[in-house]
Motif scaffolding. Structure first.
Motif, PDB file in Angstrom:
ATOM      1  N   UNK A 150       0.820  -1.305  -0.113  1.00 15.08           N
ATOM      2  CA  UNK A 150       0.158  -0.040  -0.011  1.00 15.08           C
ATOM      3  C   UNK A 150       0.922   1.220   0.060  1.00 15.08           C
ATOM      4  N   UNK A 151       1.967   1.186   0.767  1.00 11.33           N
ATOM      5  CA  UNK A 151       2.548   2.426   1.005  1.00 11.33           C
ATOM      6  C   UNK A 151       4.042   2.117   0.124  1.00 11.33           C
ATOM      7  N   UNK A 152       4.430   1.210  -0.948  1.00 13.50           N
ATOM      8  CA  UNK A 152       5.488   0.986  -1.547  1.00 13.50           C
ATOM      9  C   UNK A 152       5.402   2.162  -2.986  1.00 13.50           C
ATOM     10  N   UNK A 153       4.194   2.248  -3.247  1.00 12.09           N
ATOM     11  CA  UNK A 153       4.184   3.100  -4.406  1.00 12.09           C
ATOM     12  C   UNK A 153       4.373   4.545  -3.999  1.00 12.09           C
ATOM     13  N   UNK A 154       4.727   5.170  -5.044  1.00 14.41           N
ATOM     14  CA  UNK A 154       4.901   6.663  -4.889  1.00 14.41           C
ATOM     15  C   UNK A 154       3.685   7.425  -5.463  1.00 14.41           C
ATOM     16  N   UNK A 201      -6.764  -5.728 -16.024  1.00 14.18           N
ATOM     17  CA  UNK A 201      -7.334  -5.520 -17.004  1.00 14.18           C
ATOM     18  C   UNK A 201      -6.981  -4.148 -17.779  1.00 14.18           C
ATOM     19  N   UNK A 202      -6.992  -4.034 -19.001  1.00 13.37           N
ATOM     20  CA  UNK A 202      -6.664  -2.561 -19.745  1.00 13.37           C
ATOM     21  C   UNK A 202      -5.375  -2.039 -19.360  1.00 13.37           C
ATOM     22  N   UNK A 203      -4.557  -2.859 -19.387  1.00 15.88           N
ATOM     23  CA  UNK A 203      -3.230  -2.647 -18.589  1.00 15.88           C
ATOM     24  C   UNK A 203      -2.462  -1.448 -19.562  1.00 15.88           C
ATOM     25  N   UNK A 204      -2.613  -1.321 -20.861  1.00 13.93           N
ATOM     26  CA  UNK A 204      -2.004  -0.209 -21.475  1.00 13.93           C
ATOM     27  C   UNK A 204      -2.449   1.093 -21.217  1.00 13.93           C
ATOM     28  N   UNK A 205      -3.847   1.206 -20.895  1.00 11.06           N
ATOM     29  CA  UNK A 205      -4.306   2.229 -20.381  1.00 11.06           C
ATOM     30  C   UNK A 205      -3.926   2.748 -18.894  1.00 11.06           C
ATOM     31  N   UNK A 206      -3.960   1.738 -18.054  1.00  7.78           N
ATOM     32  CA  UNK A 206      -3.556   1.689 -16.619  1.00  7.78           C
ATOM     33  C   UNK A 206      -2.207   2.544 -16.365  1.00  7.78           C
ATOM     34  N   UNK A 207      -1.294   2.259 -17.427  1.00  5.23           N
ATOM     35  CA  UNK A 207      -0.088   2.425 -17.013  1.00  5.23           C
ATOM     36  C   UNK A 207       0.196   4.020 -16.656  1.00  5.23           C
ATOM     37  N   UNK A 208      -0.906   4.959 -17.229  1.00  8.64           N
ATOM     38  CA  UNK A 208      -0.650   6.316 -16.899  1.00  8.64           C
ATOM     39  C   UNK A 208      -1.688   6.725 -15.755  1.00  8.64           C
ATOM     40  N   UNK A 209      -2.184   5.825 -15.182  1.00  4.61           N
ATOM     41  CA  UNK A 209      -2.949   5.948 -13.781  1.00  4.61           C
ATOM     42  C   UNK A 209      -1.969   6.226 -12.562  1.00  4.61           C
ATOM     43  N   UNK A 210      -2.498   7.048 -11.507  1.00 10.35           N
ATOM     44  CA  UNK A 210      -1.850   7.127 -10.372  1.00 10.35           C
ATOM     45  C   UNK A 210      -2.224   6.246  -9.232  1.00 10.35           C
ATOM     46  N   UNK A 211      -1.304   5.745  -8.194  1.00  3.31           N
ATOM     47  CA  UNK A 211      -1.702   4.619  -7.391  1.00  3.31           C
ATOM     48  C   UNK A 211      -2.922   5.056  -6.738  1.00  3.31           C
ATOM     49  N   UNK A 266      -1.504  -3.684  -4.793  1.00  3.66           N
ATOM     50  CA  UNK A 266      -0.548  -4.851  -4.277  1.00  3.66           C
ATOM     51  C   UNK A 266      -0.155  -5.747  -5.341  1.00  3.66           C
ATOM     52  N   UNK A 267      -1.198  -5.880  -6.506  1.00  6.83           N
ATOM     53  CA  UNK A 267      -0.641  -6.530  -7.661  1.00  6.83           C
ATOM     54  C   UNK A 267       0.386  -5.688  -8.554  1.00  6.83           C
ATOM     55  N   UNK A 268       0.271  -4.587  -8.353  1.00  6.33           N
ATOM     56  CA  UNK A 268       1.332  -3.609  -9.204  1.00  6.33           C
ATOM     57  C   UNK A 268       2.733  -3.707  -8.480  1.00  6.33           C
ATOM     58  N   UNK A 269       2.580  -3.729  -7.055  1.00  9.62           N
ATOM     59  CA  UNK A 269       3.931  -3.855  -6.422  1.00  9.62           C
ATOM     60  C   UNK A 269       4.624  -5.421  -6.755  1.00  9.62           C
TER      61      UNK A 269
END
Ligand code: SF4
Length: 227
Positions: A1-5, A43-53, A62-65
């Motif tokens: 939860x707190x690992x992402x900037x 899902x929709x991983x390509x779009x989600x790259x530009x999202x913030x935590x 947690x999955x992103x980490x």
């Protein structure tokens, strides 16, 4: 939860790993990030790259980490309480995901946790520490079915039994000693139902109990002993 900037996008934080650890160009790095996000079930991983935590749920973060941890194809992952803050449904999903990722990518994992239920589901081997020292280690099944150290027995007995919902929860009496001022002899002796005079005199060494199990105890439990 707190690992992402919180001020960088998920994509930037994933990309950083590949920039630092691989020679891939920008396009190849982006493809690898999309593929890894998809493989952890986003899902929709390509779009989600530009999202913030903050635009992701707790389970997704947690999955992103986990995706970040796996991106550079590490041979060893050290996961310290990876599912502590998650509810049981998400916890189960994350554990399955980690197991699959490790199997698919050929990695190994050191899982650090207080949760023996999680350990018994995930680990091939268990090492039990008390006051920073190894008190028992062995194959998961052997150690869960027939622990040799009274502390391991106490941890197993403390797991709530869903089939016996109205029974009192078992606990290990007392508290952990101050590790700056450890007692003479065995560190567990004030809490141990098997303690005898020798336990106050000499600290037990880690000794083999059988071909695949070691315990640091003067009076280890034998298979079938309850305490
Ligand atoms: S050495 Fe003694 S006090 Fe320590 S765990 Fe074994 S029986 Fe208990």
């Amino acid at each position: 939860m707190t690992s992402l900037n919180p001020v960088h996008t998920v994509g930037q934080q994933m990309d950083e790993v590949l920039r630092l650890h691989t020679d891939l160009d920008a396009e190849a790095r982006r493809s690898a990030c999309v593929e890894m996000l998809e493989s952890v079930g986003i899902s929709r991983a390509a779009n989600r790259l530009s999202a913030y935590p903050h635009q992701f749920s707790g389970g997704m973060r947690q999955r992103v980490v986990i995706a970040i941890a796996m991106l550079a194809r590490p041979r060893l992952i050290i996961a310290d309480e990876p599912t502590t803050a998650l509810d049981v449904t998400i916890q189960s999903q994350i554990l399955k995901l980690m197991r699959r990722q490790i199997a698919d990518k050929g990695a190994s994992m050191i899982l650090i946790t207080h949760d023996l239920a999680v350990v018994s589901e995930m680990a091939d081997h268990i090492t039990v520490l008390y006051c920073g020292k190894v008190v028992e280690r062995g194959r998961t099944r052997d150690l869960i079915e027939a622990p040799a150290h009274p502390y391991t027995r106490g941890l197993i007995d403390s797991i709530p039994d869903p089939a016996n919902r109205h029974a009192r929860l078992k606990q290990i009496p007392g508290t952990v000693p101050d590790i700056r001022n450890l007692p003479k002899g065995c560190n567990f002796r004030d809490r141990c139902p098997r303690a005898q005079a020798l336990c106050a005199e000499t600290e037990p060494d880690l000794r083999p109990q059988n071909a695949a199990q070691w315990a640091a105890c003067h009076y280890p439990l034998q298979p079938g002993d309850s305490a």
